[in-house]
Design a protein around this motif. Sequence first.
Motif, PDB file in Angstrom:
ATOM      1  N   GLU A  77       0.671   4.319  -2.591  1.00 53.80           N
ATOM      2  CA  GLU A  77       0.564   5.722  -2.175  1.00 53.80           C
ATOM      3  C   GLU A  77       1.611   6.580  -2.868  1.00 53.80           C
ATOM      4  O   GLU A  77       1.318   7.697  -3.322  1.00 53.80           O
ATOM      5  CB  GLU A  77       0.716   5.824  -0.660  1.00 53.80           C
ATOM      6  CG  GLU A  77      -0.447   5.234   0.125  1.00 53.80           C
ATOM      7  CD  GLU A  77      -0.147   5.133   1.612  1.00 53.80           C
ATOM      8  OE1 GLU A  77       0.903   5.669   2.046  1.00 53.80           O
ATOM      9  OE2 GLU A  77      -0.951   4.526   2.345  1.00 53.80           O
ATOM     10  N   MET A 119       0.822  -1.207   0.000  1.00 56.74           N
ATOM     11  CA  MET A 119       0.000   0.000   0.000  1.00 56.74           C
ATOM     12  C   MET A 119       0.856   1.256   0.000  1.00 56.74           C
ATOM     13  O   MET A 119       0.476   2.280  -0.571  1.00 56.74           O
ATOM     14  CB  MET A 119      -0.936   0.003   1.209  1.00 56.74           C
ATOM     15  CG  MET A 119      -2.043  -1.036   1.148  1.00 56.74           C
ATOM     16  SD  MET A 119      -3.107  -0.886  -0.310  1.00 56.74           S
ATOM     17  CE  MET A 119      -3.793   0.751  -0.085  1.00 56.74           C
ATOM     18  N   ARG A 120       2.038   1.189   0.636  1.00 61.51           N
ATOM     19  CA  ARG A 120       2.921   2.361   0.631  1.00 61.51           C
ATOM     20  C   ARG A 120       3.432   2.649  -0.766  1.00 61.51           C
ATOM     21  O   ARG A 120       3.550   3.807  -1.171  1.00 61.51           O
ATOM     22  CB  ARG A 120       4.098   2.154   1.598  1.00 61.51           C
ATOM     23  CG  ARG A 120       3.706   2.049   3.053  1.00 61.51           C
ATOM     24  CD  ARG A 120       2.843   3.228   3.506  1.00 61.51           C
ATOM     25  NE  ARG A 120       3.500   4.520   3.334  1.00 61.51           N
ATOM     26  CZ  ARG A 120       4.269   5.106   4.249  1.00 61.51           C
ATOM     27  NH1 ARG A 120       4.486   4.512   5.408  1.00 61.51           N
ATOM     28  NH2 ARG A 120       4.805   6.283   4.023  1.00 61.51           N
ATOM     29  N   LYS A 168       0.973   9.738  -5.527  1.00 65.63           N
ATOM     30  CA  LYS A 168       1.542  11.070  -5.283  1.00 65.63           C
ATOM     31  C   LYS A 168       2.429  11.512  -6.443  1.00 65.63           C
ATOM     32  O   LYS A 168       2.535  12.714  -6.731  1.00 65.63           O
ATOM     33  CB  LYS A 168       2.340  11.073  -3.983  1.00 65.63           C
ATOM     34  CG  LYS A 168       1.474  10.965  -2.733  1.00 65.63           C
ATOM     35  CD  LYS A 168       2.318  10.908  -1.473  1.00 65.63           C
ATOM     36  CE  LYS A 168       1.443  10.779  -0.234  1.00 65.63           C
ATOM     37  NZ  LYS A 168       2.254  10.668   1.015  1.00 65.63           N
TER      38      LYS A 168
END
Length: 259
Positions: A160, A156-157, A164
């Motif tokens: 993310e 999930m990081r 971004k």
Amino acid sequence: MNLVQENISELQLMKNYPKELFYSGNLELLQKTKISIVGSRKPSKYSRSLTHQLSSQLSKNAVCVVSGGAMGIDAIAHKGAGESNTISVLPCGINVKYPAINKNLLSDIEKKGLLLSQFSSDFIATPWSFVVRNELVVALGEVLVVAEAELESGSMRSIEFALKMNKEIYVFAHRIGESTATNELLKSGKAKAIYDIDEFVKKFSKTLVEVPKTVDDFIDFCKSNPTYDEALKKYPGRVFEAELSGEITIENGKVFSNL
């Protein structure tokens, strides 16, 4: 060795520009078209097979595969691409070769491909260094492929970071209830599904190379579901390595091919 980061335009997308970047291997890979592939450390047979097919086909078409050197999807992506056409970004120093289970794979990539790290040579991985590693993996790729991931997982990081950086995210189509994170990305319109590997590769390769299917006697043998003892007797040098790389699974004393 230290790397001159100014030559890597992709790093400008990172929130915190690396103060130092260490490397060992072939820096020419940084000049190639690159695709980042990440995902579960315990992927399904379906994800293992598609990840290997995708990374292999990308590599055959001169696209370099970037991943994080971890167990599961990362290792399969590196191996599918071949050690000479992959970049492994480490959460530790280059001398450490973490995780230990992938030590031989990482050593081969160091000799033939490229290892990168934002940490000094003997730095031991910590929880926060994995996050730092993930950002660099995502930044280097033209797009991010998430092969399989669950909500609340480490992948999930990476997702993310990709959002971004305004990177396109691609995922494999999974059944309902499986790979919940990638299914959620599709549902919300934040990712595109890879339904055809050749079509996906065409987006990043000028000329699609038709790759003939090669016969791997070991994998062909494993498709007959032999016992572990039978496989070990016939291919003593291959069984352990294949299990670590995810090519096979051993359950209840029997061997199953994942490819």
